[in-house]
Scaffold this motif. Sequence first.
Motif, PDB file in Angstrom:
ATOM      1  N   THR A  21       0.835  -1.199   0.000  1.00  0.00           N
ATOM      2  CA  THR A  21       0.000   0.000   0.000  1.00  0.00           C
ATOM      3  C   THR A  21       0.872   1.251   0.000  1.00  0.00           C
ATOM      4  O   THR A  21       1.726   1.431   0.879  1.00  0.00           O
ATOM      5  N   VAL A  22       0.649   2.095  -0.998  1.00  0.00           N
ATOM      6  CA  VAL A  22       1.353   3.372  -1.095  1.00  0.00           C
ATOM      7  C   VAL A  22       0.333   4.490  -0.889  1.00  0.00           C
ATOM      8  O   VAL A  22      -0.642   4.589  -1.633  1.00  0.00           O
ATOM      9  N   ASP A  23       0.538   5.308   0.136  1.00  0.00           N
ATOM     10  CA  ASP A  23      -0.329   6.454   0.389  1.00  0.00           C
ATOM     11  C   ASP A  23       0.379   7.725  -0.063  1.00  0.00           C
ATOM     12  O   ASP A  23       1.499   8.016   0.387  1.00  0.00           O
ATOM     13  N   LEU A  24      -0.276   8.448  -0.967  1.00  0.00           N
ATOM     14  CA  LEU A  24       0.278   9.711  -1.459  1.00  0.00           C
ATOM     15  C   LEU A  24      -0.643  10.854  -1.040  1.00  0.00           C
ATOM     16  O   LEU A  24      -1.793  10.924  -1.486  1.00  0.00           O
ATOM     17  N   TYR A  25      -0.145  11.742  -0.201  1.00  0.00           N
ATOM     18  CA  TYR A  25      -0.890  12.927   0.214  1.00  0.00           C
ATOM     19  C   TYR A  25      -0.392  14.095  -0.639  1.00  0.00           C
ATOM     20  O   TYR A  25       0.805  14.403  -0.633  1.00  0.00           O
ATOM     21  N   GLU A  26      -1.299  14.744  -1.344  1.00  0.00           N
ATOM     22  CA  GLU A  26      -0.875  15.770  -2.283  1.00  0.00           C
ATOM     23  C   GLU A  26      -1.874  16.923  -2.347  1.00  0.00           C
ATOM     24  O   GLU A  26      -3.065  16.747  -2.117  1.00  0.00           O
ATOM     25  N   ASP A  27      -1.332  18.094  -2.647  1.00  0.00           N
ATOM     26  CA  ASP A  27      -2.122  19.303  -2.842  1.00  0.00           C
ATOM     27  C   ASP A  27      -1.916  19.712  -4.296  1.00  0.00           C
ATOM     28  O   ASP A  27      -0.773  19.874  -4.740  1.00  0.00           O
ATOM     29  N   PHE A  28      -3.008  19.899  -5.028  1.00  0.00           N
ATOM     30  CA  PHE A  28      -2.874  20.137  -6.466  1.00  0.00           C
ATOM     31  C   PHE A  28      -2.270  21.489  -6.814  1.00  0.00           C
ATOM     32  O   PHE A  28      -1.989  21.755  -7.983  1.00  0.00           O
ATOM     33  N   MET A  29      -2.031  22.348  -5.819  1.00  0.00           N
ATOM     34  CA  MET A  29      -1.304  23.590  -6.088  1.00  0.00           C
ATOM     35  C   MET A  29       0.168  23.471  -5.700  1.00  0.00           C
ATOM     36  O   MET A  29       0.964  24.365  -5.990  1.00  0.00           O
ATOM     37  N   THR A  42       3.320  18.581   1.902  1.00  0.00           N
ATOM     38  CA  THR A  42       3.065  17.749   0.727  1.00  0.00           C
ATOM     39  C   THR A  42       4.225  17.895  -0.256  1.00  0.00           C
ATOM     40  O   THR A  42       4.860  18.947  -0.313  1.00  0.00           O
ATOM     41  N   PRO A  43       4.518  16.831  -1.012  1.00  0.00           N
ATOM     42  CA  PRO A  43       3.859  15.525  -0.921  1.00  0.00           C
ATOM     43  C   PRO A  43       4.354  14.744   0.299  1.00  0.00           C
ATOM     44  O   PRO A  43       5.516  14.871   0.693  1.00  0.00           O
ATOM     45  N   THR A  44       3.472  13.962   0.869  1.00  0.00           N
ATOM     46  CA  THR A  44       3.849  12.999   1.893  1.00  0.00           C
ATOM     47  C   THR A  44       3.656  11.618   1.297  1.00  0.00           C
ATOM     48  O   THR A  44       2.564  11.298   0.816  1.00  0.00           O
ATOM     49  N   ILE A  45       4.717  10.821   1.277  1.00  0.00           N
ATOM     50  CA  ILE A  45       4.697   9.491   0.657  1.00  0.00           C
ATOM     51  C   ILE A  45       4.882   8.455   1.753  1.00  0.00           C
ATOM     52  O   ILE A  45       5.862   8.514   2.522  1.00  0.00           O
ATOM     53  N   VAL A  46       3.957   7.522   1.843  1.00  0.00           N
ATOM     54  CA  VAL A  46       3.993   6.491   2.880  1.00  0.00           C
ATOM     55  C   VAL A  46       3.862   5.122   2.216  1.00  0.00           C
ATOM     56  O   VAL A  46       2.939   4.899   1.423  1.00  0.00           O
ATOM     57  N   VAL A  47       4.785   4.210   2.519  1.00  0.00           N
ATOM     58  CA  VAL A  47       4.766   2.858   1.954  1.00  0.00           C
ATOM     59  C   VAL A  47       4.553   1.866   3.089  1.00  0.00           C
ATOM     60  O   VAL A  47       5.392   1.763   3.992  1.00  0.00           O
ATOM     61  N   PRO A  88      -6.112  13.661  -1.679  1.00  0.00           N
ATOM     62  CA  PRO A  88      -6.064  15.107  -1.930  1.00  0.00           C
ATOM     63  C   PRO A  88      -6.212  15.851  -0.600  1.00  0.00           C
ATOM     64  O   PRO A  88      -7.077  15.514   0.209  1.00  0.00           O
ATOM     65  N   VAL A  89      -5.361  16.838  -0.367  1.00  0.00           N
ATOM     66  CA  VAL A  89      -5.493  17.676   0.826  1.00  0.00           C
ATOM     67  C   VAL A  89      -5.367  19.137   0.416  1.00  0.00           C
ATOM     68  O   VAL A  89      -4.892  19.452  -0.681  1.00  0.00           O
ATOM     69  N   ASN A 146      -4.863  33.528  -3.365  1.00  0.00           N
ATOM     70  CA  ASN A 146      -5.558  34.827  -3.358  1.00  0.00           C
ATOM     71  C   ASN A 146      -7.020  34.739  -2.935  1.00  0.00           C
ATOM     72  O   ASN A 146      -7.876  35.466  -3.451  1.00  0.00           O
ATOM     73  N   GLY A 147      -7.298  33.839  -2.012  1.00  0.00           N
ATOM     74  CA  GLY A 147      -8.652  33.754  -1.486  1.00  0.00           C
ATOM     75  C   GLY A 147      -9.612  32.893  -2.270  1.00  0.00           C
ATOM     76  O   GLY A 147     -10.781  32.756  -1.880  1.00  0.00           O
ATOM     77  N   THR A 148      -9.159  32.260  -3.363  1.00  0.00           N
ATOM     78  CA  THR A 148     -10.077  31.446  -4.168  1.00  0.00           C
ATOM     79  C   THR A 148     -10.172  30.006  -3.674  1.00  0.00           C
ATOM     80  O   THR A 148     -10.982  29.236  -4.174  1.00  0.00           O
ATOM     81  N   LYS A 149      -9.317  29.652  -2.698  1.00  0.00           N
ATOM     82  CA  LYS A 149      -9.292  28.292  -2.153  1.00  0.00           C
ATOM     83  C   LYS A 149      -9.127  27.246  -3.258  1.00  0.00           C
ATOM     84  O   LYS A 149      -9.858  26.271  -3.333  1.00  0.00           O
ATOM     85  N   TYR A 150      -8.117  27.469  -4.083  1.00  0.00           N
ATOM     86  CA  TYR A 150      -7.914  26.561  -5.209  1.00  0.00           C
ATOM     87  C   TYR A 150      -7.626  25.134  -4.768  1.00  0.00           C
ATOM     88  O   TYR A 150      -8.107  24.173  -5.383  1.00  0.00           O
ATOM     89  N   SER A 151      -6.865  24.961  -3.692  1.00  0.00           N
ATOM     90  CA  SER A 151      -6.541  23.608  -3.242  1.00  0.00           C
ATOM     91  C   SER A 151      -7.808  22.837  -2.893  1.00  0.00           C
ATOM     92  O   SER A 151      -7.963  21.669  -3.254  1.00  0.00           O
ATOM     93  N   THR A 152      -8.713  23.500  -2.182  1.00  0.00           N
ATOM     94  CA  THR A 152      -9.983  22.865  -1.835  1.00  0.00           C
ATOM     95  C   THR A 152     -10.817  22.596  -3.079  1.00  0.00           C
ATOM     96  O   THR A 152     -11.378  21.501  -3.249  1.00  0.00           O
TER      97      THR A 152
END
Length: 250
Positions: A85-93, A218-223, A123-124, A132-138
């Motif tokens: 199991t590989v867990d990848l925690y990532e933020d698209f920005m 991020t990224p946080t990679i867990v194996v 996704p986090v 700039n207040g648009t909360k792009y990550s969310t």
Amino acid sequence: MSKGDRDRKSAQARKIVEAQKAAERRRKVTIWTTVAVVAVLVIAGGIGWGVLASQNKKTEASQVTTPSVAVDEGTAFAVGTGPVTVDLYEDFMCPICNQFEQQTGPTIKQMVTDKRVTVRYHPVAILDEASNGTKYSTRSGGAAAAAAVDGKFTEYHDVLYANQPEEGSSGLTDAKLIELGKSVGLGASFETAVNDKTYDNWMTKVTDTFASRGFNGTPTIVVNGKQVEGPNNTLPTTAVFEQAVQAAEG
């Protein structure tokens, strides 16, 4: 003045004094009664506010829509069926997340094809303040959740990175997120979910879960439960990642 007149005046004076004392007693009773009423109202108001705040929190919690296909306590989307199991925690920005995707993504995809790993993408939203207040990550994470529900998570994941906005910019608009979805075959239900922000509250919840697990970048990679990093907490190279998977395979 006769003694009788003096006695009558003295009696009248006593009555006036007694009346004044009675009035003073009534005034004090009225004041303390008012204070007591106000105190009760303040306490009741405090209790009411506490109850209302509690109800609001419960309402917010009840409004979290967890994607139907999410795994790992409803926080991630699984790709592959391998034993590791590989867990990848990532933020698209996050530009470093994109760097890891470009560097090691092809290797991960091959491991999925070879049925060596199951990848759980989380996704986090830790960079909302960098848009700039648009909360792009969310918003982008919520759009990825909508894509996962419609069976296109991997495709949408990749197209988001291919069109990643710069950190510190306003990010992509909702209209652009929908356009990218259409480019990978997503349709009306995806568009509705993005416009209605169906999974935005879920993004807040999974980001809180991310923090509660002791992660902060991020990224946080867990194996297989072990975090993988390069020297001095740097981004792991593809070779370091492969070694971690091999070690997990035994």
